[in-house]
Design a protein around this motif. Structure first.
Motif, PDB file in Angstrom:
ATOM      1  N   TYR A  72       0.813  -1.227  -0.056  1.00 49.56           N
ATOM      2  CA  TYR A  72       0.009   0.021   0.003  1.00 49.56           C
ATOM      3  C   TYR A  72       0.731   1.240   0.071  1.00 49.56           C
ATOM      4  N   GLN A  73       2.016   1.247   0.719  1.00 52.33           N
ATOM      5  CA  GLN A  73       3.045   2.431   0.640  1.00 52.33           C
ATOM      6  C   GLN A  73       3.310   2.681  -0.546  1.00 52.33           C
ATOM      7  N   ILE A  74       3.799   1.655  -1.362  1.00 53.94           N
ATOM      8  CA  ILE A  74       4.453   1.992  -2.678  1.00 53.94           C
ATOM      9  C   ILE A  74       3.326   2.138  -3.688  1.00 53.94           C
ATOM     10  N   GLY A  75       2.099   1.783  -3.281  1.00 51.30           N
ATOM     11  CA  GLY A  75       1.025   2.292  -4.295  1.00 51.30           C
ATOM     12  C   GLY A  75       0.579   3.766  -4.048  1.00 51.30           C
ATOM     13  N   ALA A  76       0.805   4.376  -2.778  1.00 53.80           N
ATOM     14  CA  ALA A  76       0.657   5.483  -2.294  1.00 53.80           C
ATOM     15  C   ALA A  76       1.809   6.383  -3.163  1.00 53.80           C
ATOM     16  N   VAL A  77       2.903   5.946  -3.041  1.00 52.25           N
ATOM     17  CA  VAL A  77       3.832   7.038  -3.571  1.00 52.25           C
ATOM     18  C   VAL A  77       3.725   6.996  -5.294  1.00 52.25           C
ATOM     19  N   CYS A  78       3.285   5.905  -5.665  1.00 52.63           N
ATOM     20  CA  CYS A  78       3.110   5.874  -7.107  1.00 52.63           C
ATOM     21  C   CYS A  78       1.920   6.519  -7.928  1.00 52.63           C
ATOM     22  N   ALA A  79       0.813   6.541  -7.081  1.00 52.43           N
ATOM     23  CA  ALA A  79      -0.592   7.005  -7.475  1.00 52.43           C
ATOM     24  C   ALA A  79      -0.534   8.363  -8.344  1.00 52.43           C
ATOM     25  N   ILE A  80       0.025   9.275  -7.940  1.00 53.42           N
ATOM     26  CA  ILE A  80       0.042  11.007  -8.295  1.00 53.42           C
ATOM     27  C   ILE A  80       0.921  10.633  -9.610  1.00 53.42           C
ATOM     28  N   PRO A  81       2.218  10.300  -9.431  1.00 51.33           N
ATOM     29  CA  PRO A  81       2.970  10.175 -10.749  1.00 51.33           C
ATOM     30  C   PRO A  81       2.247   9.268 -11.910  1.00 51.33           C
ATOM     31  N   ALA A  84      -0.264  11.614 -13.403  1.00 52.51           N
ATOM     32  CA  ALA A  84       0.462  12.468 -14.073  1.00 52.51           C
ATOM     33  C   ALA A  84       0.766  12.203 -15.696  1.00 52.51           C
ATOM     34  N   PHE A  85       1.402  11.093 -15.464  1.00 51.75           N
ATOM     35  CA  PHE A  85       1.907  10.535 -16.883  1.00 51.75           C
ATOM     36  C   PHE A  85       0.582  10.077 -17.733  1.00 51.75           C
ATOM     37  N   MET A  86      -0.459   9.666 -17.256  1.00 49.83           N
ATOM     38  CA  MET A  86      -1.666   9.503 -17.859  1.00 49.83           C
ATOM     39  C   MET A  86      -2.307  10.719 -18.546  1.00 49.83           C
ATOM     40  N   SER A  87      -2.366  11.762 -17.628  1.00 52.14           N
ATOM     41  CA  SER A  87      -2.805  12.932 -18.093  1.00 52.14           C
ATOM     42  C   SER A  87      -2.069  13.640 -19.173  1.00 52.14           C
ATOM     43  N   LEU A  88      -0.516  13.383 -19.070  1.00 51.09           N
ATOM     44  CA  LEU A  88       0.143  14.045 -20.432  1.00 51.09           C
ATOM     45  C   LEU A  88      -0.203  13.137 -21.505  1.00 51.09           C
ATOM     46  N   ALA A  89      -0.638  11.890 -21.433  1.00 52.66           N
ATOM     47  CA  ALA A  89      -1.102  11.256 -22.681  1.00 52.66           C
ATOM     48  C   ALA A  89      -2.336  11.958 -23.304  1.00 52.66           C
ATOM     49  N   GLU A  90      -3.164  12.413 -22.138  1.00 48.08           N
ATOM     50  CA  GLU A  90      -4.754  12.677 -22.452  1.00 48.08           C
ATOM     51  C   GLU A  90      -4.718  14.262 -22.307  1.00 48.08           C
ATOM     52  N   ARG A  91      -4.235  14.856 -23.308  1.00 49.02           N
ATOM     53  CA  ARG A  91      -4.185  16.376 -23.039  1.00 49.02           C
ATOM     54  C   ARG A  91      -5.420  17.081 -23.363  1.00 49.02           C
ATOM     55  N   THR A  92      -6.401  16.638 -22.567  1.00 48.80           N
ATOM     56  CA  THR A  92      -7.891  17.138 -22.825  1.00 48.80           C
ATOM     57  C   THR A  92      -8.394  17.378 -21.398  1.00 48.80           C
ATOM     58  N   ARG A  93      -9.881  17.731 -21.349  1.00 47.89           N
ATOM     59  CA  ARG A  93     -10.248  17.690 -19.756  1.00 47.89           C
ATOM     60  C   ARG A  93     -10.275  16.433 -19.160  1.00 47.89           C
TER      61      ARG A  93
END
Length: 122
Positions: A72-81, A84-93
């Motif tokens: 769970y701790q590793i998942g928590a550290v990786c959740a936002i990055p 972020a990477f997925m939002s870079l791939a989807e440059r819309t709302r």
């Protein structure tokens, strides 16, 4: 695990989720300042990882098992990055919506980390 650390990370994650959710509502993609917010939340999650490693080194153990806690701790550290990477791939709302969902996921992971560590023990 210190309750104050968990609360800080969870509140920061929910604030990020609200901010990016509002951007998605306004039909706006993630901007540079959103990524700055994601960096702050990620740094808080990394600080939480350091605190938990220090507590583990001092002999404290999670009530529900070390392997589950570390997963769970590793998942928590990786959740936002990851968001972020997925939002870079989807440059819309929907990129903003992805980050908002990532913030909610991180907040839920924080609640679960609190339960795994032992609730109010800390």
């Amino acid at each position: 695990m210190l309750d104050s650390v968990i609360v800080t990370v969870a509140v920061a994650a929910l604030l990020l989720a609200a901010w990016c959710g509002f951007a998605a509502y306004r039909d706006s993609a993630t901007k540079d300042w959103h990524f700055a917010g994601m960096a702050v939340v990620t740094l808080l999650a990394l600080a939480q990882l350091v605190v938990s490693v220090v507590q583990l080194a001092h002999g404290d153990r999670p009530a529900q098992g070390l392997a589950v806690f570390l997963a769970y701790q590793i998942g928590a550290v990786c959740a936002i990055p990851a968001a972020a990477f997925m939002s870079l791939a989807e440059r819309t709302r929907w990129g903003s919506a992805i980050v908002a969902a990532g913030g909610v996921v991180l907040a839920v992971l924080e609640l679960r980390l609190h339960e795994i560590w032992g609730g109010g023990r800390g």
